[in-house]
Write a protein that holds these residues in place. Structure first.
Motif, PDB file in Angstrom:
ATOM      1  N   GLU B 287       0.838  -1.205   0.000  1.00  0.00           N
ATOM      2  CA  GLU B 287       0.000   0.000   0.000  1.00  0.00           C
ATOM      3  C   GLU B 287       0.875   1.258   0.000  1.00  0.00           C
ATOM      4  O   GLU B 287       0.574   2.238  -0.688  1.00  0.00           O
ATOM      5  N   GLU B 288       1.966   1.209   0.765  1.00  0.00           N
ATOM      6  CA  GLU B 288       2.844   2.378   0.830  1.00  0.00           C
ATOM      7  C   GLU B 288       3.567   2.593  -0.504  1.00  0.00           C
ATOM      8  O   GLU B 288       3.750   3.729  -0.939  1.00  0.00           O
ATOM      9  N   ILE B 289       3.942   1.496  -1.155  1.00  0.00           N
ATOM     10  CA  ILE B 289       4.583   1.608  -2.470  1.00  0.00           C
ATOM     11  C   ILE B 289       3.613   2.247  -3.465  1.00  0.00           C
ATOM     12  O   ILE B 289       3.986   3.131  -4.243  1.00  0.00           O
ATOM     13  N   VAL B 290       2.364   1.812  -3.402  1.00  0.00           N
ATOM     14  CA  VAL B 290       1.377   2.345  -4.339  1.00  0.00           C
ATOM     15  C   VAL B 290       1.110   3.828  -4.042  1.00  0.00           C
ATOM     16  O   VAL B 290       0.998   4.655  -4.942  1.00  0.00           O
ATOM     17  N   ARG B 291       1.030   4.169  -2.743  1.00  0.00           N
ATOM     18  CA  ARG B 291       0.868   5.585  -2.377  1.00  0.00           C
ATOM     19  C   ARG B 291       2.066   6.400  -2.863  1.00  0.00           C
ATOM     20  O   ARG B 291       1.933   7.449  -3.484  1.00  0.00           O
ATOM     21  N   TRP B 292       3.254   5.878  -2.584  1.00  0.00           N
ATOM     22  CA  TRP B 292       4.501   6.604  -2.828  1.00  0.00           C
ATOM     23  C   TRP B 292       4.740   6.813  -4.322  1.00  0.00           C
ATOM     24  O   TRP B 292       5.153   7.876  -4.745  1.00  0.00           O
ATOM     25  N   THR B 293       4.461   5.753  -5.111  1.00  0.00           N
ATOM     26  CA  THR B 293       4.755   5.844  -6.547  1.00  0.00           C
ATOM     27  C   THR B 293       3.577   6.423  -7.335  1.00  0.00           C
ATOM     28  O   THR B 293       3.795   7.053  -8.369  1.00  0.00           O
ATOM     29  N   SER B 294       2.360   6.215  -6.877  1.00  0.00           N
ATOM     30  CA  SER B 294       1.163   6.702  -7.597  1.00  0.00           C
ATOM     31  C   SER B 294       1.379   6.725  -9.112  1.00  0.00           C
ATOM     32  O   SER B 294       1.471   7.797  -9.713  1.00  0.00           O
ATOM     33  N   PRO B 295       1.426   5.557  -9.741  1.00  0.00           N
ATOM     34  CA  PRO B 295       1.834   5.514 -11.156  1.00  0.00           C
ATOM     35  C   PRO B 295       0.943   6.308 -12.112  1.00  0.00           C
ATOM     36  O   PRO B 295       1.429   6.801 -13.126  1.00  0.00           O
ATOM     37  N   VAL B 296      -0.357   6.421 -11.818  1.00  0.00           N
ATOM     38  CA  VAL B 296      -1.191   7.267 -12.676  1.00  0.00           C
ATOM     39  C   VAL B 296      -1.131   8.688 -12.135  1.00  0.00           C
ATOM     40  O   VAL B 296      -1.487   8.935 -10.982  1.00  0.00           O
ATOM     41  N   ILE B 297      -0.705   9.612 -12.968  1.00  0.00           N
ATOM     42  CA  ILE B 297      -0.528  10.993 -12.506  1.00  0.00           C
ATOM     43  C   ILE B 297      -1.858  11.741 -12.498  1.00  0.00           C
ATOM     44  O   ILE B 297      -2.173  12.444 -11.546  1.00  0.00           O
ATOM     45  N   GLN B 298      -2.643  11.570 -13.551  1.00  0.00           N
ATOM     46  CA  GLN B 298      -3.860  12.389 -13.656  1.00  0.00           C
ATOM     47  C   GLN B 298      -4.916  11.754 -14.547  1.00  0.00           C
ATOM     48  O   GLN B 298      -4.591  11.018 -15.469  1.00  0.00           O
ATOM     49  N   PHE B 299      -6.173  12.084 -14.233  1.00  0.00           N
ATOM     50  CA  PHE B 299      -7.301  11.843 -15.136  1.00  0.00           C
ATOM     51  C   PHE B 299      -8.175  13.088 -15.144  1.00  0.00           C
ATOM     52  O   PHE B 299      -8.286  13.785 -14.134  1.00  0.00           O
ATOM     53  N   ASN B 300      -8.820  13.319 -16.292  1.00  0.00           N
ATOM     54  CA  ASN B 300      -9.691  14.485 -16.444  1.00  0.00           C
ATOM     55  C   ASN B 300     -11.142  14.183 -16.097  1.00  0.00           C
ATOM     56  O   ASN B 300     -11.595  13.048 -16.200  1.00  0.00           O
ATOM     57  N   ARG B 301     -11.855  15.233 -15.776  1.00  0.00           N
ATOM     58  CA  ARG B 301     -13.310  15.215 -15.721  1.00  0.00           C
ATOM     59  C   ARG B 301     -13.798  16.509 -16.369  1.00  0.00           C
ATOM     60  O   ARG B 301     -13.035  17.474 -16.489  1.00  0.00           O
ATOM     61  N   GLU B 302     -15.081  16.511 -16.750  1.00  0.00           N
ATOM     62  CA  GLU B 302     -15.674  17.743 -17.265  1.00  0.00           C
ATOM     63  C   GLU B 302     -16.919  18.058 -16.452  1.00  0.00           C
ATOM     64  O   GLU B 302     -17.757  17.172 -16.230  1.00  0.00           O
ATOM     65  N   ALA B 303     -17.024  19.303 -16.013  1.00  0.00           N
ATOM     66  CA  ALA B 303     -18.211  19.698 -15.245  1.00  0.00           C
ATOM     67  C   ALA B 303     -19.425  19.707 -16.170  1.00  0.00           C
ATOM     68  O   ALA B 303     -19.380  20.259 -17.266  1.00  0.00           O
ATOM     69  N   VAL B 304     -20.503  19.063 -15.706  1.00  0.00           N
ATOM     70  CA  VAL B 304     -21.712  18.966 -16.509  1.00  0.00           C
ATOM     71  C   VAL B 304     -22.605  20.193 -16.290  1.00  0.00           C
ATOM     72  O   VAL B 304     -23.323  20.630 -17.174  1.00  0.00           O
ATOM     73  N   ALA B 305     -22.535  20.762 -15.074  1.00  0.00           N
ATOM     74  CA  ALA B 305     -23.352  21.939 -14.750  1.00  0.00           C
ATOM     75  C   ALA B 305     -22.490  22.912 -13.932  1.00  0.00           C
ATOM     76  O   ALA B 305     -21.440  22.531 -13.422  1.00  0.00           O
ATOM     77  N   ASP B 306     -22.956  24.141 -13.823  1.00  0.00           N
ATOM     78  CA  ASP B 306     -22.267  25.094 -12.945  1.00  0.00           C
ATOM     79  C   ASP B 306     -22.284  24.544 -11.528  1.00  0.00           C
ATOM     80  O   ASP B 306     -23.308  24.036 -11.067  1.00  0.00           O
ATOM     81  N   THR B 307     -21.182  24.668 -10.834  1.00  0.00           N
ATOM     82  CA  THR B 307     -21.124  24.162  -9.470  1.00  0.00           C
ATOM     83  C   THR B 307     -19.992  24.868  -8.719  1.00  0.00           C
ATOM     84  O   THR B 307     -19.371  25.795  -9.238  1.00  0.00           O
ATOM     85  N   GLU B 308     -19.772  24.393  -7.486  1.00  0.00           N
ATOM     86  CA  GLU B 308     -18.712  25.002  -6.688  1.00  0.00           C
ATOM     87  C   GLU B 308     -17.854  23.906  -6.102  1.00  0.00           C
ATOM     88  O   GLU B 308     -18.352  22.851  -5.717  1.00  0.00           O
ATOM     89  N   LEU B 309     -16.548  24.145  -6.054  1.00  0.00           N
ATOM     90  CA  LEU B 309     -15.632  23.164  -5.482  1.00  0.00           C
ATOM     91  C   LEU B 309     -14.584  23.928  -4.686  1.00  0.00           C
ATOM     92  O   LEU B 309     -13.868  24.758  -5.246  1.00  0.00           O
ATOM     93  N   ASN B 310     -14.535  23.648  -3.397  1.00  0.00           N
ATOM     94  CA  ASN B 310     -13.603  24.347  -2.509  1.00  0.00           C
ATOM     95  C   ASN B 310     -13.689  25.869  -2.671  1.00  0.00           C
ATOM     96  O   ASN B 310     -12.683  26.570  -2.698  1.00  0.00           O
ATOM     97  N   GLY B 311     -14.926  26.354  -2.834  1.00  0.00           N
ATOM     98  CA  GLY B 311     -15.135  27.798  -2.936  1.00  0.00           C
ATOM     99  C   GLY B 311     -14.909  28.374  -4.326  1.00  0.00           C
ATOM    100  O   GLY B 311     -15.177  29.552  -4.557  1.00  0.00           O
ATOM    101  N   GLN B 312     -14.450  27.558  -5.254  1.00  0.00           N
ATOM    102  CA  GLN B 312     -14.223  28.051  -6.621  1.00  0.00           C
ATOM    103  C   GLN B 312     -15.476  27.812  -7.451  1.00  0.00           C
ATOM    104  O   GLN B 312     -16.116  26.768  -7.337  1.00  0.00           O
ATOM    105  N   LYS B 313     -15.796  28.809  -8.292  1.00  0.00           N
ATOM    106  CA  LYS B 313     -16.964  28.651  -9.162  1.00  0.00           C
ATOM    107  C   LYS B 313     -16.553  27.897 -10.427  1.00  0.00           C
ATOM    108  O   LYS B 313     -15.802  28.404 -11.252  1.00  0.00           O
TER     109      LYS B 313
END
Lengths: 64, 413
Positions: B287-313
């Motif tokens: 588990e620590e190796i997987v946490r430490w290496t995190s081989p996948v860096i990123q994946f995208n999403r697209e907002a379907v509607a206007d919303t708020e996340l951590n105070g950002q519009k």
């Protein structure tokens, strides 16, 4: 409190059984079943942990 | 140390990932000052960089509000790149509920904790064979001779792909994941490399499908070839894409976790001694190796509607990019996040994602890594680097292409 497991999401990862044994049970169809749908409030912490740990976020804890 | 500034940091340029590895300092700054940050730079289409653990979980568990799309990840705009909105395949990672669940259901029982247990003996045997291959020498490229071999062999065996074709699967997977790396793409453009790899993959899988429709076996190829979604066989493009997804995902990421894990142990010899002294730590270590290496860096999403996340519009149509390695170093979730601690427990990393798109192969990867590191800890008597590691040119997957090592290994398990 009422517990619901979404069987469209659950894939039997079993984290809920580790976090809250006696409340969830893994069956042969690789899905988790709720043994006690309305557990006493004293178990809320364990149930919420199970919901948080679920890799597929298949557990909902409802206030009803 | 020069002070980093939000306005000028770069977390996307693939060349930086080659020269410096993961931008952990930049991600730490983002988590501290703006865990949901509008990233606007001249060389990349703008997007929300989501770097906090809580925010990535919040986005991931709402697939109806933050949908998956053809464009899987963000990279710089380069000449010869394909149209990012088209995508090269159409598979689980591009799909949304309810379609995603229907497709996933075709094979998911083979990847549950129970489902993968039937593979344990085979994984043990392959691992022993791979490590036996190191006996009689003291130097090797750990990636090509160890890390790449186990996961590729396992997924190929699951598919029923004969050994003679494993090298082809390896080569095509590299082209699909690292098309902008000159070692994999050669002088071709990214688009050309992707299209070549896809064509060769599809031709191969098509033959496999024809065979398994005539002579079904108990393997993954047969399950897909004869599988149904909503009562219908899979359309050909989605079927071919599904094969490609499982072959690629089944060998790239576990390869990099294995390499990155051993690299971490080489850099943290105290943790290596700890593992050798107490093999019961292996599940936590993995588990620590997987946490430490995190081989996948990123994946995208697209907002379907206007919303708020951590105070950002967030506006409908905005792209969000989830940086998993950053979440796995989040100070608000992990104590001493920058410490490699193989006894870490609990370890709520999200290197496999979370929610609807939680890694289908997570349990297989865990099993492979557990077997591999148990055998390595038992048999490796000495290990050190024998030259610098070489990283893949990608801001999508944290690949290590080569890791020359010098070692001493027990001749028999």
């Amino acid at each position: 409190m009422r517990i619901v497991v979404d069987h469209n999401l659950c894939e039997g990862n079993g984290r809920c059984v580790e976090a809250a044994p006696g409340i969830f049970e893994l069956r042969d169809d690789d899905r988790s079943y709720v043994l006690e749908e309305r557990p006493p409030a004293s178990l809320r912490g364990k149930v919420e942990l199970a919901a948080r740990l679920c890799p597929r976020q298949a557990i909902r804890v409802l206030d009803e | 140390m020069s002070a980093l500034k939000l306005e000028t940091i770069d977390i996307i340029d693939p060349d930086l990932y080659v020269s410096r590895g993961y931008p952990h300092q930049e991600w730490a700054l983002l988590r501290r000052e703006a865990p949901v940050y509008w990233y606007e730079r001249p060389n990349v289409d703008p997007f929300w960089a989501v770097t906090g653990h809580a925010q990535i979980v919040e986005v991931s568990r709402q697939p109806a509000l933050f949908k998956s799309l053809q464009r899987l990840f963000m990279t710089i705009n380069e000449e010869g790149a394909p149209d990012p909105n088209e995508g090269i395949l159409r598979q689980l990672l591009n799909m949304n509920p309810p379609e995603h669940g229907a497709y996933r259901g075709v094979v998911n029982r083979r990847f549950t904790p129970r489902g993968v247990q039937v593979l344990r003996q085979q994984i043990e045997a392959i691992t022993t064979e791979v490590l036996d291959g190191l006996v009689g020498r003291e130097e090797c490229d750990f990636v090509l001779e160890v890390s790449a071999k186990l996961p590729l062999a396992v997924i190929a065996e699951m598919f029923g792909i004969p050994r003679a074709d494993w090298d082809t699967m390896f080569r095509l997977s590299n082209m699909m994941i690292g098309p902008s790396d000159p070692e994999y793409g050669g002088s071709n453009t990214v688009k050309e490399t992707l299209e070549l790899a896809r064509m060769e993959f599809f031709q191969y899988f098509n033959t496999l499908v024809e065979d398994r429709r005539k002579n079904p076996r108990d393997d993954l190829a047969s399950a897909l070839a004869n599988g149904k979604v909503n009562g219908e066989p899979l359309p050909i493009f989605e079927l071919m894409s599904y094969f490609a997804l499982l072959i690629i995902a089944g060998n790239e990421t576990t390869r990099n976790a294995t390499t990155g894990g051993l690299f971490a142990f080489i850099n943290h010899p105290d943790q290596w001694r700890r593992l050798k002294a107490d093999p019961s730590l292996v599940p936590h270590a993995v588990e620590e190796i997987v946490r430490w290496t995190s081989p996948v860096i990123q994946f995208n999403r697209e907002a379907v509607a206007d919303t708020e996340l951590n105070g950002q519009k967030i506006r409908a149509g905005d792209l969000l990019c989830l940086f998993y390695p950053s979440a796995n170093r989040d100070e608000t979730v992990f104590e001493r996040p920058d410490e490699f601690d193989i006894g870490r427990n609990p370890n709520p990393h999200i290197a496999f994602g979370i929610g609807e798109h939680f890694c289908l192969g997570a349990n297989l990867a865990r099993l492979e890594l557990q077997v591999m590191f148990r055998q390595l800890a038992e048999r490796l008597e000495a290990i050190e680097l024998n030259g610098p590691i070489q990283r893949m040119r990608s801001s999508f997957v944290g690949g290590i292409k080569h890791m020359p090592v010098r070692y001493r290994i027990k001749p028999r398990a």
